[in-house]
Design a protein around this motif. Structure first.
Motif, short mmCIF file in Angstrom:
data_model
loop_
_atom_site.label_atom_id
_atom_site.label_comp_id
_atom_site.label_asym_id
_atom_site.label_seq_id
_atom_site.Cartn_x
_atom_site.Cartn_y
_atom_site.Cartn_z
N ALA A 104 -24.12 19.95 109.65
CA ALA A 104 -23.35 21.19 109.50
C ALA A 104 -22.90 21.38 108.06
O ALA A 104 -22.95 22.48 107.52
CB ALA A 104 -22.15 21.20 110.45
N GLU A 105 -22.44 20.31 107.42
CA GLU A 105 -22.02 20.40 106.02
C GLU A 105 -23.21 20.75 105.13
O GLU A 105 -23.09 21.58 104.22
CB GLU A 105 -21.40 19.09 105.56
CG GLU A 105 -20.08 18.77 106.21
CD GLU A 105 -19.61 17.36 105.86
OE1 GLU A 105 -18.43 17.23 105.49
OE2 GLU A 105 -20.40 16.40 105.97
N ALA A 106 -24.36 20.13 105.39
CA ALA A 106 -25.56 20.42 104.59
C ALA A 106 -26.02 21.86 104.81
O ALA A 106 -26.43 22.54 103.87
CB ALA A 106 -26.67 19.44 104.95
N ARG A 107 -25.93 22.34 106.05
CA ARG A 107 -26.30 23.73 106.33
C ARG A 107 -25.42 24.69 105.55
O ARG A 107 -25.89 25.65 104.94
CB ARG A 107 -26.15 24.03 107.82
CG ARG A 107 -27.23 23.49 108.69
CD ARG A 107 -26.94 23.81 110.14
NE ARG A 107 -28.04 23.38 110.98
CZ ARG A 107 -27.99 23.37 112.29
NH1 ARG A 107 -26.89 23.75 112.92
NH2 ARG A 107 -29.02 22.98 112.98
N THR A 108 -24.12 24.45 105.60
CA THR A 108 -23.17 25.33 104.90
C THR A 108 -23.47 25.35 103.40
O THR A 108 -23.54 26.41 102.79
CB THR A 108 -21.73 24.85 105.15
OG1 THR A 108 -21.47 24.91 106.55
CG2 THR A 108 -20.71 25.70 104.41
#
Length: 124
Positions: A104-108
């Motif tokens: 999720a952090e990488a997606r953001t």
């Protein structure tokens, strides 16, 4: 427009001209891909999608304008057994310079960078 991320406090945000361009693209996308399923062609429908589906639609948008986003899970293979390092993203010639603990952090971060790159192109 803001899109909540998969974990609370993570948002995937489009800004300025990229936001406007996405909204135009999304209305065409809905009409061409979901016309029989969805009667509401308003951009607000996007916010009703699950967060992972929102990310997928954003990736489709960025693909359509030539910005390819890829996210990888990586391991340090010099350790036995291999040690999980984290998640990293790549966009075109830009290699993410930071590892993330969650997808999720990488997606953001990938959406933020793609947004930045798209706004540079649209502001020329």
């Amino acid at each position: 427009m803001w899109v909540e991320g998969l974990i609370k406090n993570y948002t995937m945000e489009l800004t300025r001209k990229c936001e406007e361009d996405f909204e135009k693209w999304y209305l065409k996308y809905i009409k061409s891909n979901s016309q029989k399923i969805i009667s509401n062609t308003d951009v607000n429908y996007f916010n009703l999608l699950t967060k992972s589906m929102q990310y997928g639609v954003l990736v489709d948008y960025f693909d359509s304008v030539g910005i390819e986003i890829e996210i990888y899970k990586d391991y340090d293979l010099s350790d036995t057994p291999a040690t999980f390092i984290g998640w990293i993203f790549f966009i075109e010639d830009y290699n993410g310079d930071k590892w993330f603990k969650t997808r999720a952090e990488a997606r953001t971060a990938s959406i933020e960078k793609a947004n930045e790159l798209r706004n540079k192109v649209l502001n020329k």
